[in-house]
Design an enzyme around this catalytic site. Sequence first.
Site, short mmCIF file in Angstrom:
data_model
loop_
_atom_site.label_atom_id
_atom_site.label_comp_id
_atom_site.label_asym_id
_atom_site.label_seq_id
_atom_site.Cartn_x
_atom_site.Cartn_y
_atom_site.Cartn_z
N THR A 122 96.83 54.00 41.42
CA THR A 122 96.96 55.09 42.39
C THR A 122 97.87 54.70 43.54
N GLY A 161 90.60 48.54 43.94
CA GLY A 161 89.28 48.05 44.33
C GLY A 161 89.15 46.57 44.10
N GLU A 397 88.65 57.79 38.40
CA GLU A 397 88.76 57.77 36.92
C GLU A 397 89.07 59.15 36.36
C1 LIG Z 1 73.66 54.70 27.63
C2 LIG Z 1 75.02 54.47 27.20
C3 LIG Z 1 75.81 53.33 27.75
C4 LIG Z 1 75.84 53.21 29.26
C5 LIG Z 1 76.87 52.19 29.69
C6 LIG Z 1 76.68 51.84 31.12
C7 LIG Z 1 77.77 50.91 31.58
C8 LIG Z 1 78.13 51.34 32.95
C9 LIG Z 1 79.08 50.43 33.58
C10 LIG Z 1 80.01 50.91 34.38
C11 LIG Z 1 80.32 52.37 34.46
C12 LIG Z 1 80.17 52.87 35.85
C13 LIG Z 1 81.50 53.18 36.47
C14 LIG Z 1 81.98 52.10 37.38
C15 LIG Z 1 83.16 52.59 38.17
C16 LIG Z 1 84.06 51.47 38.56
C17 LIG Z 1 84.88 51.81 39.75
C18 LIG Z 1 85.97 52.75 39.43
C19 LIG Z 1 86.99 52.69 40.52
C20 LIG Z 1 88.07 53.72 40.25
C21 LIG Z 1 89.22 53.39 39.62
C22 LIG Z 1 90.24 54.42 39.41
O1 LIG Z 1 90.09 55.56 39.79
S1 LIG Z 1 91.59 53.90 38.53
C23 LIG Z 1 92.68 55.28 38.55
C24 LIG Z 1 92.17 56.44 37.73
N1 LIG Z 1 93.18 57.44 37.66
C25 LIG Z 1 93.16 58.45 36.77
O2 LIG Z 1 92.23 58.64 36.01
C26 LIG Z 1 94.41 59.31 36.75
C27 LIG Z 1 94.13 60.68 36.17
N2 LIG Z 1 95.34 61.27 35.62
C28 LIG Z 1 95.63 61.15 34.27
O3 LIG Z 1 94.91 60.57 33.49
C29 LIG Z 1 96.89 61.83 33.79
O4 LIG Z 1 97.79 62.00 34.86
C30 LIG Z 1 96.60 63.23 33.17
C31 LIG Z 1 95.81 63.05 31.92
C32 LIG Z 1 95.85 64.11 34.15
C33 LIG Z 1 97.93 63.92 32.86
O5 LIG Z 1 98.71 62.98 32.19
P1 LIG Z 1 100.18 63.41 31.72
O6 LIG Z 1 100.90 62.21 31.25
O7 LIG Z 1 100.80 64.24 32.80
O8 LIG Z 1 99.87 64.30 30.45
P2 LIG Z 1 99.94 65.87 30.29
O9 LIG Z 1 101.35 66.29 30.51
O10 LIG Z 1 98.87 66.54 31.09
O11 LIG Z 1 99.56 66.01 28.74
C34 LIG Z 1 100.52 65.55 27.77
C35 LIG Z 1 99.76 65.24 26.51
O12 LIG Z 1 99.12 63.96 26.68
C36 LIG Z 1 97.76 64.05 26.33
N3 LIG Z 1 97.02 63.05 27.07
C37 LIG Z 1 96.92 62.92 28.41
N4 LIG Z 1 96.16 61.85 28.73
C38 LIG Z 1 95.78 61.30 27.55
C39 LIG Z 1 94.97 60.17 27.21
N5 LIG Z 1 94.39 59.41 28.15
N6 LIG Z 1 94.80 59.89 25.90
C40 LIG Z 1 95.37 60.68 24.96
N7 LIG Z 1 96.15 61.77 25.19
C41 LIG Z 1 96.33 62.06 26.49
C42 LIG Z 1 97.39 65.45 26.69
O13 LIG Z 1 96.21 65.83 26.04
C43 LIG Z 1 98.62 66.19 26.20
O14 LIG Z 1 98.53 66.33 24.81
P3 LIG Z 1 99.13 67.66 24.11
O15 LIG Z 1 98.34 68.80 24.66
O16 LIG Z 1 100.56 67.72 24.54
O17 LIG Z 1 98.92 67.40 22.66
C1 FAD Z 2 85.72 55.11 45.56
C2 FAD Z 2 87.10 55.17 44.90
C3 FAD Z 2 87.59 54.04 44.26
C4 FAD Z 2 88.87 54.07 43.69
N1 FAD Z 2 89.35 52.92 43.08
C5 FAD Z 2 90.59 52.94 42.56
C6 FAD Z 2 91.13 51.75 41.95
O1 FAD Z 2 90.48 50.71 41.91
N2 FAD Z 2 92.37 51.79 41.42
C7 FAD Z 2 93.12 52.94 41.43
O2 FAD Z 2 94.24 52.92 40.91
N3 FAD Z 2 92.63 54.09 41.99
C8 FAD Z 2 91.40 54.11 42.55
N4 FAD Z 2 90.90 55.26 43.13
C9 FAD Z 2 91.77 56.42 43.27
C10 FAD Z 2 91.37 57.55 42.31
O3 FAD Z 2 91.71 57.22 41.00
C11 FAD Z 2 92.05 58.85 42.74
O4 FAD Z 2 91.54 59.22 44.00
C12 FAD Z 2 91.77 59.96 41.74
O5 FAD Z 2 92.50 59.71 40.55
C13 FAD Z 2 92.13 61.35 42.28
O6 FAD Z 2 93.49 61.43 42.60
P1 FAD Z 2 93.93 61.90 44.08
O7 FAD Z 2 93.16 61.10 45.05
O8 FAD Z 2 95.41 61.86 44.11
O9 FAD Z 2 93.43 63.38 44.21
P2 FAD Z 2 94.32 64.70 43.95
O10 FAD Z 2 94.76 64.76 42.55
O11 FAD Z 2 95.32 64.82 45.05
O12 FAD Z 2 93.15 65.81 44.11
C14 FAD Z 2 93.06 66.66 45.24
C15 FAD Z 2 92.73 68.06 44.74
O13 FAD Z 2 93.84 68.52 43.96
C16 FAD Z 2 93.37 69.11 42.75
N5 FAD Z 2 94.36 68.96 41.68
C17 FAD Z 2 95.18 67.91 41.46
N6 FAD Z 2 95.92 68.11 40.35
C18 FAD Z 2 95.55 69.31 39.84
C19 FAD Z 2 95.94 70.07 38.69
N7 FAD Z 2 96.87 69.63 37.83
N8 FAD Z 2 95.32 71.26 38.48
C20 FAD Z 2 94.36 71.71 39.33
N9 FAD Z 2 93.96 71.04 40.45
C21 FAD Z 2 94.55 69.86 40.69
C22 FAD Z 2 92.11 68.31 42.43
O14 FAD Z 2 91.26 69.07 41.56
C23 FAD Z 2 91.50 68.11 43.81
O15 FAD Z 2 90.68 69.23 44.13
C24 FAD Z 2 89.64 55.26 43.74
C25 FAD Z 2 89.14 56.40 44.38
C26 FAD Z 2 87.87 56.35 44.96
C27 FAD Z 2 87.34 57.58 45.65
#
Ligand SMILES: CCCCCCCC/C=C\CCCCCCCCC/C=C/C(=O)SCCNC(=O)CCNC(=O)[C@H](O)C(C)(C)COP(=O)(O)OP(=O)(O)OC[C@H]1O[C@@H](n2cnc3c(N)ncnc32)[C@H](O)[C@@H]1OP(=O)(O)O
Ligand code: FAD
Length: 633
Positions: A122, A161, A397
Amino acid sequence: MNPDILRERQNATFDIEKLTNILDGGAERTNRRREIREVLVLNDPDFDYGTPTSLPTMILKLREYGISDPVEINWYKSMYWGTGREALGLHYVMFLPTLYTQCDSEQFNKWVPLIIGTYAQTEMGHGTHLRGLETTATFDPATQEFVMHSPTVTSIKWWPGGRNPLFLPLIFLSIPLSASLFDLFLSGFALPTCSGIVIGDIGPKFGFDAVDNGYLKLEHVRIPRENMLMKYAQVKPDGSYVKPLSSKLTYGTMVFIRSLIVGNAGIVLSQCCTIAIRYSAVRHQSEIRAGEAEPQILDYQTQQHKLFPLLATAYAFLFAGQYMIDTYNRISGDINQGDLSEMPELHALSAGLKAFTTWTANTGIEVCRMSCGGHGYSRSSALPDIYVEFTPSCTYEGENTVMMLQTARFLMKSYRQVQAGQQLSGAVSYLNKVHHRVMAPQAVSSQLDLNLNTLVDLYEIRAAMLVELAAQSIQQESARGKCQEDSWNNSTIDLVRASDAHCHYMVLKMFRDKVDQIEDPGVHSVMSTLAHLYAIHGMGNFTGDFLQAGVLTGAQVPSVSKCLKGLLAEVRPSAVLLVDAFDHHDKMLNSVLGRHDGNVYEAMFEWARSSPLNRTEVHESFHKHLKPLQAKL
Ligand SMILES: CCCCCCCC/C=C\CCCCCCCCC/C=C/C(=O)SCCNC(=O)CCNC(=O)[C@H](O)C(C)(C)COP(=O)(O)OP(=O)(O)OC[C@H]1O[C@@H](n2cnc3c(N)ncnc32)[C@H](O)[C@@H]1OP(=O)(O)O
Ligand SMILES: Cc1cc2nc3c(=O)[nH]c(=O)nc-3n(C[C@H](O)[C@H](O)[C@H](O)COP(=O)(O)OP(=O)(O)OC[C@H]3O[C@@H](n4cnc5c(N)ncnc54)[C@H](O)[C@@H]3O)c2cc1C
């Protein structure tokens, strides 16, 4: 033991241990979980419960015990840290899995055993829209290095993180070598020796305080070519680029953690139900019949209506979590062998269920807290801390709305395939019936058919109807001359509603399938009641959908409520036993209200007295501030 709780545990109608075994995935897994809890943590002389200094001990212990399975790591960590979040969660659930899945064999052997790291994807300007990331990685063939750079303020990496100021191995997602691909790099930075790096902490957050989320600005920092994770994509020494089988393979770690989060939502909701239901069994308040003793608040119908559907939901999400993990392991195994055919389905399922379960659990935690009155608002209940730690899961995520829209994208694609005459398989196979109008609403009888299979069918028809309505909205927008993108954006409310209904149907179907597998009659009976409660409660919340789908009549609506009330009364005698089956240890729950022995009031008084504020009869602030002030008056 509190007499109320004791009474609640008499006359069990089912074998609690057998239900615990089902939740763990078998008696052996229960034994392993308890071994980790009792032997490897609680009886470990090195174990110093949950204090920061014990973090290095935990890492070394996990390695010493050879614990690498994510679920077992979570069992160990949750005993070590209770319901809080520890600083290295990201290392285990994102940094290591990325190395496991994106390194080639040489890189794996070189890095995996040695380092602790974070995941810097991010940026300040982009979290959701990965194709908008601005950090650049430019290959310099002369030096065989990548030059990593943050060209704008919005490209500063924001949120990684567990940013440790001493060293910073981190996984990067950076603007790629070719316009649509992302690549992963291991920084290998060792601060402060590297110039051109500016790091810091992003400042106080809503919670998640055990994790130091940081920022990272790069000014033309050079890293070796070999630091690009090259399992799927490579940059050769001459600078030529080998593309991956799919650009989405880079997103693999996010799919993995989303799959874990589904089960984790069930775990967290089960913790809160344990606390709220045990407390509701010992809390007496007001009166039902004048002149009689104050009843247990668990005997109020409204208290049951707050908590028992959540109890059913906790079980539903735990079973959905097992299904999700199994599906992830199966499909990621195929992907590892080069078969990407089910990758879209895995993405759609994990994205939708992650959003569906975290949104529901997030709301449910607050319902549990409020159902405990003022004591629920006390930190002694653990409920405020659980909420503050869990709520960001609706954002990180994959922000939930965006995830639901990703699932909707898959549903619309599947619907178009059915319209084109294709036969679908997998989770969306029910859409085949839409095309052949087999989904025509059944002539529902005047009485609501409570058979679980019938209820699953009604949810299937509801989901199919909403998928069709969303598709029709897009078609109508197009017919009005809107471009494809605007037609999509003008239908996103319908699309999220369709995805939500699809996930709701999937979760109920998984719950029903799990109940069908239960052989023990007593456990089968109580689980069947909970599955019915989950289905009927959802029908009560979304009555309009079922009416619109033609599977419920206006005349039947009152029977939904009547049926719900009957199910609440049916669950009442087993409520405490059903939370006991989650087998959450007091030390892990860390909740005065959720204690296994139910001795809440004594424990609460001890908890309050242990506060530093009560260390002296009169707080030092009186002598320091108030007394001098009084002397002047
Ligand atoms: C009881 C059972 C077991 C229990 C087990 C317990 C264990 C628990 C332990 C831990 C779990 C608890 C959780 C702990 C949390 C830890 C801390 C977390 C801290 C946070 C970290 C972060 O946030 S890291 C950053 C995360 N960021 C994101 O997630 C970003 C989100 N955005 C995206 O993923 C992409 O931008 C998005 C998918 C939105 C769009 O991607 P884009 O490239 O623009 O694709 P798009 O044009 O929309 O679509 C094109 C095409 O691609 C396909 N596609 C998209 N993504 C995927 C994919 N990942 N895989 C496969 N295909 C994908 C999409 O479907 C489209 O396909 P078509 O429609 O064209 O066919
Ligand atoms: C506690 C915490 C820990 C984190 N840890 C990590 C880490 O370790 N590593 C890391 O890389 N990231 C980390 N992140 C970041 C996290 O992955 C992002 O905050 C998350 O992916 C959301 O993206 P954003 O913040 O840009 O929100 P945005 O995407 O800007 O969302 C803002 C608003 O815009 C809307 N929006 C955005 N796109 C669309 C769309 N296409 N259509 C409709 N609505 C839309 C959303 O629904 C939302 O309401 C962490 C975040 C938190 C809160």
